[in-house]
Write a protein that holds these residues in place. Sequence first.
Motif, PDB file in Angstrom:
ATOM      1  N   ALA A  93     -61.640  48.212 -22.027  1.00 32.40           N
ATOM      2  CA  ALA A  93     -62.677  47.863 -22.995  1.00 32.40           C
ATOM      3  C   ALA A  93     -63.528  49.059 -23.420  1.00 32.40           C
ATOM      4  CB  ALA A  93     -63.569  46.766 -22.417  1.00 32.40           C
ATOM      5  N   THR A  94     -63.627  50.094 -22.568  1.00 26.69           N
ATOM      6  CA  THR A  94     -64.486  51.243 -22.880  1.00 26.69           C
ATOM      7  C   THR A  94     -63.662  52.512 -23.031  1.00 26.69           C
ATOM      8  OG1 THR A  94     -64.799  51.646 -20.528  1.00 26.69           O
ATOM      9  CG2 THR A  94     -66.445  50.268 -21.619  1.00 26.69           C
ATOM     10  N   GLU A  95     -64.220  53.486 -23.725  1.00 25.14           N
ATOM     11  CA  GLU A  95     -63.583  54.796 -23.933  1.00 25.14           C
ATOM     12  C   GLU A  95     -62.117  54.659 -24.334  1.00 25.14           C
ATOM     13  OE1 GLU A  95     -64.492  56.610 -20.100  1.00 25.14           O
ATOM     14  OE2 GLU A  95     -66.023  57.828 -21.091  1.00 25.14           O
ATOM     15  N   SER A 115     -53.124  42.473 -23.412  1.00 24.93           N
ATOM     16  CA  SER A 115     -54.317  43.275 -23.170  1.00 24.93           C
ATOM     17  C   SER A 115     -54.616  43.319 -21.675  1.00 24.93           C
ATOM     18  CB  SER A 115     -55.518  42.659 -23.902  1.00 24.93           C
ATOM     19  OG  SER A 115     -56.724  43.266 -23.458  1.00 24.93           O
ATOM     20  N   THR A 116     -55.082  44.489 -21.218  1.00 28.59           N
ATOM     21  CA  THR A 116     -55.560  44.616 -19.837  1.00 28.59           C
ATOM     22  C   THR A 116     -57.025  45.071 -19.866  1.00 28.59           C
ATOM     23  OG1 THR A 116     -54.729  46.896 -19.730  1.00 28.59           O
ATOM     24  CG2 THR A 116     -53.286  45.163 -18.870  1.00 28.59           C
ATOM     25  N   ALA A 117     -57.736  44.742 -20.964  1.00 28.72           N
ATOM     26  CA  ALA A 117     -59.085  45.268 -21.189  1.00 28.72           C
ATOM     27  C   ALA A 117     -60.208  44.523 -20.455  1.00 28.72           C
ATOM     28  CB  ALA A 117     -59.381  45.308 -22.689  1.00 28.72           C
ATOM     29  N   LYS A 118     -59.879  43.692 -19.472  1.00 26.12           N
ATOM     30  CA  LYS A 118     -60.916  43.072 -18.638  1.00 26.12           C
ATOM     31  C   LYS A 118     -60.741  43.596 -17.225  1.00 26.12           C
ATOM     32  CE  LYS A 118     -61.509  38.780 -21.190  1.00 26.12           C
ATOM     33  NZ  LYS A 118     -60.941  37.456 -21.379  1.00 26.12           N
ATOM     34  N   ASN A 119     -61.811  43.538 -16.430  1.00 25.78           N
ATOM     35  CA  ASN A 119     -61.764  44.072 -15.065  1.00 25.78           C
ATOM     36  C   ASN A 119     -60.665  43.453 -14.211  1.00 25.78           C
ATOM     37  OD1 ASN A 119     -63.879  45.720 -15.636  1.00 25.78           O
ATOM     38  ND2 ASN A 119     -65.423  44.481 -14.611  1.00 25.78           N
ATOM     39  N   ARG A 151     -53.902  54.704 -12.214  1.00 22.02           N
ATOM     40  CA  ARG A 151     -53.467  53.439 -12.798  1.00 22.02           C
ATOM     41  C   ARG A 151     -54.669  52.745 -13.433  1.00 22.02           C
ATOM     42  NH1 ARG A 151     -49.144  55.017 -10.867  1.00 22.02           N
ATOM     43  NH2 ARG A 151     -47.397  53.744 -10.193  1.00 22.02           N
ATOM     44  N   LYS A 152     -54.384  51.759 -14.323  1.00 21.59           N
ATOM     45  CA  LYS A 152     -55.438  50.857 -14.807  1.00 21.59           C
ATOM     46  C   LYS A 152     -55.354  49.682 -13.847  1.00 21.59           C
ATOM     47  CE  LYS A 152     -58.036  47.904 -17.091  1.00 21.59           C
ATOM     48  NZ  LYS A 152     -58.526  46.691 -16.410  1.00 21.59           N
TER      49      LYS A 152
END
Length: 194
Positions: A116-118, A150-154, A188-189
């Motif tokens: 979600a950031t940068e 999407s993997t944009a959440k914690n 890794r994310k």
Amino acid sequence: MAIEDDVVTPGEVLGDATDLIAGKGAYVSPNGRKIHASLTGVRRLLPPPPSSTDARPTVEVVGSKSHGAVPEPGSIVIARVTKVMARMASADIMCVGTKSVKEKFTGTIRQQDVRATEIDKVDMYQSFRPGDIVRALVLSLGDARAYYLSTAKNELGVVSAQSIAGATMVPISWTEMKCPLTSQVEQRKVAKVD
């Protein structure tokens, strides 16, 4: 155009609305130009009835009885990363929620959907590796070949990864995992675990 008796999946283009009529298991796109499958099944062409003034055949999709789970926008999926490129990663979807899939569904995680950031600083090679198991959110159908994930959440991201030494790595932060054998740290994310 697909040949009759092809197996099709939801969203797949069945033909032009100028040539065909949408029957069961099919719908016309919002712009009115293409006909898409609304379920997984076999594509069938039906000739127009003799009494009809419309000479177009009807296209329908006959669903198979025992199909597994199907990804849809908003669902959480578990997928295995198959390929990592500079701007995206490809993954084979294995589960939708807690149900396994029976057909092959492919997902694409684009650079802007990793976190979600940068977003501009995301390095795909530091986020995923082939073989990683990721938890992701289905954003949309994407194109005919892949769902956008999407993997944009914690809580989304890599849930399981093998180190170069072949051990299952342990997450140590939201961007790093560590090999228990060699203590080597890899980027890794990482999905946050409760």
